[in-house]
Design a protein around this motif. Structure first.
Motif, PDB file in Angstrom:
ATOM      1  N   ASP A 162     -32.282 -20.326  16.620  1.00  0.00           N
ATOM      2  CA  ASP A 162     -30.953 -20.106  17.343  1.00  0.00           C
ATOM      3  C   ASP A 162     -31.095 -21.196  18.650  1.00  0.00           C
ATOM      4  OD1 ASP A 162     -32.095 -17.936  19.451  1.00  0.00           O
ATOM      5  OD2 ASP A 162     -32.733 -17.562  17.271  1.00  0.00           O
ATOM      6  N   SER A 163     -32.117 -21.415  18.928  1.00  0.00           N
ATOM      7  CA  SER A 163     -32.255 -22.141  20.083  1.00  0.00           C
ATOM      8  C   SER A 163     -31.923 -23.673  19.701  1.00  0.00           C
ATOM      9  CB  SER A 163     -33.479 -22.000  20.867  1.00  0.00           C
ATOM     10  OG  SER A 163     -34.595 -22.207  20.242  1.00  0.00           O
ATOM     11  N   LEU A 164     -32.510 -23.954  18.445  1.00  0.00           N
ATOM     12  CA  LEU A 164     -32.125 -25.253  17.946  1.00  0.00           C
ATOM     13  C   LEU A 164     -30.810 -25.668  17.528  1.00  0.00           C
ATOM     14  CD1 LEU A 164     -33.343 -27.896  17.278  1.00  0.00           C
ATOM     15  CD2 LEU A 164     -34.483 -27.027  15.274  1.00  0.00           C
ATOM     16  N   PHE A 165     -30.169 -24.381  16.935  1.00  0.00           N
ATOM     17  CA  PHE A 165     -29.039 -24.803  16.089  1.00  0.00           C
ATOM     18  C   PHE A 165     -27.852 -23.918  16.623  1.00  0.00           C
ATOM     19  CE2 PHE A 165     -31.805 -25.188  12.229  1.00  0.00           C
ATOM     20  CZ  PHE A 165     -31.979 -26.629  12.527  1.00  0.00           C
ATOM     21  N   ALA A 166     -27.900 -23.620  18.075  1.00  0.00           N
ATOM     22  CA  ALA A 166     -26.845 -22.746  18.523  1.00  0.00           C
ATOM     23  C   ALA A 166     -25.436 -23.427  18.615  1.00  0.00           C
ATOM     24  CB  ALA A 166     -27.077 -22.636  20.023  1.00  0.00           C
ATOM     25  N   LYS A 167     -24.280 -22.710  18.380  1.00  0.00           N
ATOM     26  CA  LYS A 167     -23.143 -23.124  18.408  1.00  0.00           C
ATOM     27  C   LYS A 167     -22.886 -23.778  19.511  1.00  0.00           C
ATOM     28  CE  LYS A 167     -20.805 -19.348  16.111  1.00  0.00           C
ATOM     29  NZ  LYS A 167     -20.722 -17.601  16.145  1.00  0.00           N
ATOM     30  N   ARG A 168     -22.063 -25.152  19.290  1.00  0.00           N
ATOM     31  CA  ARG A 168     -21.645 -26.021  20.266  1.00  0.00           C
ATOM     32  C   ARG A 168     -21.047 -25.524  21.594  1.00  0.00           C
ATOM     33  NH1 ARG A 168     -22.565 -31.327  16.798  1.00  0.00           N
ATOM     34  NH2 ARG A 168     -24.097 -30.048  15.386  1.00  0.00           N
ATOM     35  N   SER A 169     -20.383 -24.614  21.293  1.00  0.00           N
ATOM     36  CA  SER A 169     -19.600 -24.114  22.523  1.00  0.00           C
ATOM     37  C   SER A 169     -20.468 -23.387  23.581  1.00  0.00           C
ATOM     38  CB  SER A 169     -18.411 -23.147  21.925  1.00  0.00           C
ATOM     39  OG  SER A 169     -18.990 -21.955  21.210  1.00  0.00           O
ATOM     40  N   GLY A 170     -21.712 -23.297  23.031  1.00  0.00           N
ATOM     41  CA  GLY A 170     -22.514 -22.557  23.984  1.00  0.00           C
ATOM     42  C   GLY A 170     -22.892 -23.269  25.075  1.00  0.00           C
ATOM     43  N   LEU A 171     -22.748 -24.800  25.226  1.00  0.00           N
ATOM     44  CA  LEU A 171     -22.832 -25.628  26.398  1.00  0.00           C
ATOM     45  C   LEU A 171     -21.393 -26.006  27.016  1.00  0.00           C
ATOM     46  CD1 LEU A 171     -25.525 -28.181  24.713  1.00  0.00           C
ATOM     47  CD2 LEU A 171     -25.808 -26.307  26.386  1.00  0.00           C
ATOM     48  N   GLY A 172     -21.401 -25.931  28.407  1.00  0.00           N
ATOM     49  CA  GLY A 172     -20.380 -26.081  28.880  1.00  0.00           C
ATOM     50  C   GLY A 172     -20.104 -27.652  29.383  1.00  0.00           C
ATOM     51  N   ALA A 173     -18.658 -27.884  29.904  1.00  0.00           N
ATOM     52  CA  ALA A 173     -18.390 -29.348  29.945  1.00  0.00           C
ATOM     53  C   ALA A 173     -19.544 -30.076  31.091  1.00  0.00           C
ATOM     54  CB  ALA A 173     -17.068 -29.716  30.800  1.00  0.00           C
ATOM     55  N   SER A 174     -19.985 -29.267  32.165  1.00  0.00           N
ATOM     56  CA  SER A 174     -20.849 -29.892  33.082  1.00  0.00           C
ATOM     57  C   SER A 174     -22.219 -29.947  32.356  1.00  0.00           C
ATOM     58  CB  SER A 174     -21.035 -28.885  34.103  1.00  0.00           C
ATOM     59  OG  SER A 174     -21.555 -27.690  33.757  1.00  0.00           O
ATOM     60  N   ASP A 175     -22.425 -29.803  31.350  1.00  0.00           N
ATOM     61  CA  ASP A 175     -23.883 -29.875  30.418  1.00  0.00           C
ATOM     62  C   ASP A 175     -23.607 -31.113  29.704  1.00  0.00           C
ATOM     63  OD1 ASP A 175     -25.144 -27.695  31.728  1.00  0.00           O
ATOM     64  OD2 ASP A 175     -24.230 -26.476  30.039  1.00  0.00           O
ATOM     65  N   ALA A 176     -23.012 -32.048  30.071  1.00  0.00           N
ATOM     66  CA  ALA A 176     -22.912 -33.299  29.135  1.00  0.00           C
ATOM     67  C   ALA A 176     -24.140 -34.269  28.598  1.00  0.00           C
ATOM     68  CB  ALA A 176     -21.986 -34.513  29.809  1.00  0.00           C
ATOM     69  N   PRO A 177     -25.148 -34.263  29.447  1.00  0.00           N
ATOM     70  CA  PRO A 177     -26.319 -34.770  29.024  1.00  0.00           C
ATOM     71  C   PRO A 177     -27.314 -33.897  28.093  1.00  0.00           C
ATOM     72  CG  PRO A 177     -26.410 -35.049  31.402  1.00  0.00           C
ATOM     73  CD  PRO A 177     -25.402 -34.167  30.783  1.00  0.00           C
ATOM     74  N   ALA A 178     -27.182 -32.566  28.667  1.00  0.00           N
ATOM     75  CA  ALA A 178     -27.663 -31.466  27.552  1.00  0.00           C
ATOM     76  C   ALA A 178     -27.123 -31.437  26.189  1.00  0.00           C
ATOM     77  CB  ALA A 178     -27.676 -30.232  28.308  1.00  0.00           C
ATOM     78  N   GLN A 179     -25.765 -31.806  26.253  1.00  0.00           N
ATOM     79  CA  GLN A 179     -24.950 -31.613  24.969  1.00  0.00           C
ATOM     80  C   GLN A 179     -25.348 -32.892  24.181  1.00  0.00           C
ATOM     81  OE1 GLN A 179     -21.942 -29.458  24.187  1.00  0.00           O
ATOM     82  NE2 GLN A 179     -22.722 -30.194  22.228  1.00  0.00           N
ATOM     83  N   ARG A 180     -25.533 -33.888  24.883  1.00  0.00           N
ATOM     84  CA  ARG A 180     -25.823 -35.261  23.968  1.00  0.00           C
ATOM     85  C   ARG A 180     -27.301 -35.134  23.249  1.00  0.00           C
ATOM     86  NH1 ARG A 180     -23.403 -38.295  27.499  1.00  0.00           N
ATOM     87  NH2 ARG A 180     -25.363 -38.840  28.809  1.00  0.00           N
ATOM     88  N   LEU A 181     -28.103 -34.739  24.164  1.00  0.00           N
ATOM     89  CA  LEU A 181     -29.175 -34.369  23.552  1.00  0.00           C
ATOM     90  C   LEU A 181     -29.347 -33.212  22.447  1.00  0.00           C
ATOM     91  CD1 LEU A 181     -32.635 -33.780  23.315  1.00  0.00           C
ATOM     92  CD2 LEU A 181     -32.480 -32.169  25.334  1.00  0.00           C
TER      93      LEU A 181
END
Ligand SMILES: Nc1ncnc2c1ncn2[C@@H]1O[C@H](COP(=O)(O)OP(=O)(O)OP(=O)(O)O)[C@@H](O)[C@H]1O
Length: 293
Positions: A162-181
């Motif tokens: 789950d920590s690898l394949f979590a739904k994308r909505s789990g990350l907020g807009a402020s987490d852009a670099p984390a989202q990209r990674l």
């Protein structure tokens, strides 16, 4: 070990026909991928063969859906429109035996095992994470390039998926670099799985989670983690098997009290406990007895 061109017994490969009806297929090797499959995948006894209790239906379902196709010749696969399952997800509450089961299956079929956890892959460093994903697939790729259809089965066990394949909505807009990674790593993983039919038909991924609802549905599609098997809390019969397994060393050493009643213990006293809870209780009881309590 079976040789080539061996006709196996009718029981060896029963494939699910549409509508859940079972069709018996007589199979003849050479196998699509060679590994030691000297057993009947539907009659396997999980307790004695794998050392897991209360998981008979799960074990039989996994063997049928993950391995039956791997002893069927290519032309039968093509005729039935079947391809090898590339991935499975074992999901259920903590401590119910998912990791134990995945590792026992790998041992049983003699697969090369790589085990890694989601958080381990999602390290802080982008490049590093992507390299880790590539490295996970590299041994199976290399083996298949070198040996072709004779390549041994490689099993990739992915814990805390789950920590690898979590739904994308789990990350907020402020987490852009984390989202990209996250996107890069997950996309790389999915691309590797999507290309597996060509590059690594000898690779099988078994992912584990106790939070299936968090997983991105894209990961659970056919061709990816397509076989979903729930590993629930054990029933009374399952708890009896688990108790039997974990008290066996004491029994063999003649250290189990004659008044230990597995049937009684598997009822109300262990209701709601997981396999890990039961294993812990047996360990505690043994320690207590050793200490003279
Ligand atoms: N069904 C079972 N049969 C026998 N032993 C079990 C079973 N379930 C759990 N155990 C025991 O509990 C320990 C922990 O189980 P395991 O790590 O496989 O659970 P898990 O479902 O992977 O847990 P988690 O989701 O927390 O990672 C095992 O080492 C084993 O001793």
């Amino acid at each position: 070990m079976f040789g080539h061109n061996l006709t196996l017994s009718v029981a060896l490969a029963r494939m699910d026909a549409h509508g859940g009806q079972e069709e018996t297929v007589l199979v003849s090797l050479p196998r699509a991928v060679s590994f030691d499959l000297a057993f009947d995948p539907l009659r396997i006894d999980p307790v004695s063969a794998l050392g897991v209790g209360g998981l008979g239906p799960q074990v039989r379902s996994l063997f049928r859906r993950l391995f039956a196709s791997r002893v069927v010749p290519e032309h039968v696969l093509r005729a039935t429109g079947t391809s090898h399952a590339r991935g499975a997800l074992l999901h259920g509450p903590p401590g119910t035996g998912k990791t134990t089961l995945a590792r026992a299956i790998a041992r049983f079929v003699g697969a090369h095992v790589q085990a890694v956890s989601g958080p381990e892959v999602m390290s802080k460093f982008v490049g590093d994470s992507e390299a880790k994903v590539r490295a996970l697939f590299a041994p199976a790729e290399e083996s298949y390039r070198r040996l072709g259809a004779a390549a041994p089965l490689h099993l990739l066990i992915l814990d805390e998926a789950d920590s690898l394949f979590a739904k994308r909505s789990g990350l907020g807009a402020s987490d852009a670099p984390a989202q990209r990674l996250y996107d890069n790593v997950v996309n790389q993983f999915l691309a590797k799985m999507d290309g597996a039919e060509e590059a690594t038909p000898n690779l099988l991924v078994i992912a584990l989670t106790n939070r299936m609802s968090l997983l991105d549905p894209a990961v659970l599609r056919p061709g990816r983690l397509e076989v979903h098997v729930e590993v629930p809390y054990p029933s009374a019969a399952g708890r009896a098997e688990i108790l039997q397994l974990h008290t066996q060393p004491l029994r063999e050493a003649g250290m189990l009290g004659p008044d230990v009643d597995i049937a009684a213990l598997s009822g109300a006293p262990t209701q709601g406990l997981s396999g890990a809870d039961i294993a812990g209780a047996v360990r505690d009881a043994a320690a207590h007895a050793r200490a003279g309590g």
